[in-house]
Design an enzyme around this catalytic site. Structure first.
Site, PDB file in Angstrom:
ATOM      1  N   LYS A   1       0.862  -1.183   0.000  1.00 28.51           N
ATOM      2  CA  LYS A   1       0.000   0.000   0.000  1.00 28.51           C
ATOM      3  C   LYS A   1       0.891   1.223   0.000  1.00 28.51           C
ATOM      4  O   LYS A   1       1.805   1.343   0.821  1.00 28.51           O
ATOM      5  CB  LYS A   1      -0.882   0.006   1.251  1.00 28.51           C
TER       6      LYS A   1
ATOM      7  N   ARG B   1      29.156  32.398 -10.253  1.00 26.87           N
ATOM      8  CA  ARG B   1      27.790  32.110 -10.691  1.00 26.87           C
ATOM      9  C   ARG B   1      26.924  31.788  -9.476  1.00 26.87           C
ATOM     10  O   ARG B   1      27.440  31.509  -8.401  1.00 26.87           O
ATOM     11  CB  ARG B   1      27.774  30.922 -11.670  1.00 26.87           C
TER      12      ARG B   1
ATOM     13  N   HIS C   1      19.559  25.947 -12.896  1.00 26.66           N
ATOM     14  CA  HIS C   1      20.291  27.024 -13.551  1.00 26.66           C
ATOM     15  C   HIS C   1      19.625  28.390 -13.335  1.00 26.66           C
ATOM     16  O   HIS C   1      18.419  28.535 -13.487  1.00 26.66           O
ATOM     17  CB  HIS C   1      20.398  26.754 -15.051  1.00 26.66           C
TER      18      HIS C   1
ATOM     19  N   THR D   1      -3.515  -5.354   0.748  1.00 26.37           N
ATOM     20  CA  THR D   1      -2.928  -4.033   0.964  1.00 26.37           C
ATOM     21  C   THR D   1      -3.795  -3.222   1.920  1.00 26.37           C
ATOM     22  O   THR D   1      -3.286  -2.376   2.657  1.00 26.37           O
ATOM     23  CB  THR D   1      -2.692  -3.280  -0.363  1.00 26.37           C
TER      24      THR D   1
ATOM     25  N   GLN E   1      29.865  18.819  -8.550  1.00 28.51           N
ATOM     26  CA  GLN E   1      30.406  17.535  -8.109  1.00 28.51           C
ATOM     27  C   GLN E   1      31.297  17.716  -6.875  1.00 28.51           C
ATOM     28  O   GLN E   1      31.231  16.920  -5.940  1.00 28.51           O
ATOM     29  CB  GLN E   1      31.232  16.872  -9.230  1.00 28.51           C
TER      30      GLN E   1
END
Lengths: 289, 289, 289, 289
Positions: free
Chosen positions: B12, B169, B239, B57, B211
């Protein structure tokens, strides 16, 4: 069988604008979604495709970004008003503009880092018509819940009524509020005060119905904030059902709930100052059917 | 041309569970979304529709609500483990269970009123297989943004490369993190510490690539928290593009940005303790193709 | 307390690509969402921020658009394979690529007008690892419903079981299917045939459980389509509850239903060809915890 | 500083109702989302929490399900009208009702199996005020796209205009249409005819602006369907940008596009029959600020 062009408007919707103020080493961040719409003498483009009066929606978008740099974004209401007036005064054929701004909030982590993610949004809708304007600000998705202090009983029983009365239930909602300002306003200070009144009244007011809670919230704002001419609230009743645990030999004294998605109650109402400045709007937006 | 039943599970999904602790006048509130799935000797229902081994369920859902009352919800990891063990020990044909819990947070307004609405969710996935179990907890939609302290350059240039290098940035992401616990854990305390490490490392680490930020965040957790065997992070690069205002005679020194919806970068990686207890899982879930 | 970088990948997600073939006056339209992810020798960017091996995600996006023009999009599987091979063969440090494509369908209105809007999506996931590759195609959000021909009974009853047995219920689901191809395949023809088998088997198979329906659907595909090595199906049981109208003096013979949002059952299973070519994948994707 | 209760309404939103007609072996299926809202003499609940005039929203929900059995659902407009009249005539304090119905479509697979999933929704909003009523029907999320036959040029150029003119672009939108009926109407037949006119006019009309297309679509409906007094259209301009492939040495002759999410143009307009029966509505709904 003749017909003609009725009410119409057009613009650019959901321009995502993020600005960073880097004037000191402690940066500040603004995160807005801006929508513009214009109306005026726009029959030609509808009837013949002659676009000589159509301020392109791409131009509207560029204007939003340029104004964000040239003049900056301070109060969202002032930024919206500056945009609206620009379109109405710069183009003879444009008689009205409506600028919607959603502001998304961020919390500061450090001088130049922020965390975000709340669904609650601060809003404004500024309407410029000729030399007049109206400012309707608000918020949406202010989610609040009370675990007690809410009753619901005394409603009429007809053949379709099965709801049991209750003197203790969870009351939960996601408030959408819009209020019309009058006079001179310090918008950010006023917003904070109004939001606080909405939250504290929801929490403190013992509730016999969500309507009563709504009216109390609106009244608290009108009572304390003379700059608000009227306030409109839309409050879904987000149902939390007590799960029946008796088949399992368990009592459930308002401790375990199923939070339902749909359907939900929807309570909408307004509180209006008796001596409010007349809204006098020829139009706010395309009225809903 | 013969074929047979492969990996399978059922359960469920998204049981909405809200509990209120009313043991004092200061109520506490828990808001969970619980999903259960079971596996075991379930060929019969697939092949012939014989359901004599299928724990319905609906029964799984009832069990979630009953356990919330009978035993209560304290640490979500313990609640999940209790549910998983129940299914595996109560039904001979069920050899494994996987319990997923999302916890939605609320802020206290008063003794019995709360405000909510953040998108950030605390998660756990507890897998019980026979007498073994694994606890993988985490969070998702932790939205964070830096206005500076992020560079990206030095990447290879091929014939399809047009991206300009940048030494400054906006870096924004919505962190999904999952970590596998080992040993004895105080889950809520551990969660708070790990979340804090993720946020503070994101903010403090000067970033040459997302990263690098991801690895720093994971490393900070493994460095400080011996109860974490491994951590996996999925971080979209949301972005924010500098709007070109030069056509309007305006300079834009990283002040006005367009926040794009799609496409987005997607950086996924993990940091693994070298001497971690072996996960040794025969299965976690149906592996993705 | 030492630790190291574990499995990782990165790429550009949800590149929206629409192509128009204008080679005749009857235009054709393709509407894709493409995600690329790469893996390989990528420790440097994680550990030091040295990006000399990082094919920028912006470059990946550009490559998608350039390849759509230069070579065109025909079979999505071939387009994905072409992209994946490009990244693996063009960059020494990239050892693997995984390309996901969703195709959104449109219906033709005229030579150059189309209507769209179905939620159903055709999918492919092509994995390239060195000189090997795997093609896993499928669909999602294929919504189907039967008004009868579905039973559910014979399940075990424990102390938490309250579900009444039924010999006639609505069965509704939104199918997600993924199948791994082997050998040489005509992808679009194969997709159409497999989709048709899934739909017709759902409709025709008398159902004693959703598991039985799932297995019948998968088996029908493996029976008829030798190019399918294995198929995996995820099928939520979208509950439609019979509304109790007895308080209103009305009988409800499976005529009036409440369609619930949450919770829902979730049935997941696979059917595997016994002599399938070995998948032999070192990785498909970052495996789920 | 005095204030008072302004416009208000309340009801149950998004009641999910699925009905099956089993009168023959070929079943038919209806899938509706019904919202009800009531207004009238409701000051007491707002001011004091006295609910003696509040028809519980749970009762409203029950009434929807009971009426679906007792009388059935045929035309959604008639079903809505029957519900609205019930509330207004059964309760003295209720002077007005507004019933919104969304109908979700399904395609037949077999006698008792169906496939679904289109986003397009048929809508109605029926307002009952005393003995009067208005029927405003429509549709939303009708997604249409033209690959050619659309131009946009001749618009004014100011200092913020950078958009290049085009004589050939993709035109794509998701139509929301609402029309007010007058006189006696065969609703389902009328709906099909109006929908067909909207689609065929979008496809056939050479477009110099989306406004021109909108007006042509509305005019086609008023021209052919005397039962429509007025029509209102809201059409986002879903931008498809030609990708610049010149950096890669490739020409892009309107073949490869980037489909953007936000921002989008938003064109809203109406076409009104000159001799339409007066709408004369004291209220349709809570007007938008």
């Amino acid at each position: 069988m003749s017909y003609s062009l009725g009410p119409n408007q057009y613009g650019k919707a959901e321009v995502r604008l993020v600005t960073v103020s880097r004037s000191s080493s402690v940066h500040s961040l603004r995160d807005l979604t801006v929508s513009t719409s214009l109306r005026g003498s726009l029959a030609a483009t509808h009837l013949t495709g002659d676009n000589s009066d159509v301020v392109a929606t791409d131009t509207q978008k560029n204007t939003v970004y340029a104004f964000a740099k040239d003049g900056g974004v301070d109060e969202i209401e002032d930024f919206a008003l500056r945009l609206g007036r620009h379109f109405v005064t710069s183009f003879e054929q444009i008689s009205g503009a409506r600028i919607l701004i959603d502001e998304h909030s961020w919390d500061r982590i450090s001088d130049h880092a922020f965390s975000g993610g709340s669904r609650e949004v601060r809003t404004t809708a500024v309407t410029v018509s000729g030399s007049d304007h109206w400012v309707v600000s608000g918020l949406r998705d202010l989610v609040v819940l009370k675990t007690t202090g809410s009753e619901f009983h005394g409603y009429p029983k007809d053949k379709y009524t099965t709801l049991p009365e209750t003197s203790d239930r969870i009351l939960a909602t996601a408030v959408t509020a819009r209020w019309r300002y009058q006079g001179t306003v310090s918008y950010t200070e006023s917003f904070a005060a109004i939001r606080s009144l909405l939250v504290s009244t929801f929490a403190a007011k013992h509730s016999l119905s969500l309507q009563q809670t709504l009216y109390a919230m609106g009244s608290a704002v009108l009572e304390a904030r003379p700059e608000v001419a009227e306030i409109r609230l839309s409050m879904p009743n987000k149902h939390h059902f007590v799960v029946d645990l008796s088949p399992f030999g368990l009592e459930n004294n308002n401790e375990v709930f199923y939070a339902a998605d749909r359907p939900y109650g929807l309570i909408e109402g307004s509180v209006v100052r008796d001596d409010a400045e007349d809204a006098g709007l020829a139009w706010y937006s395309l009225p809903e059917f």
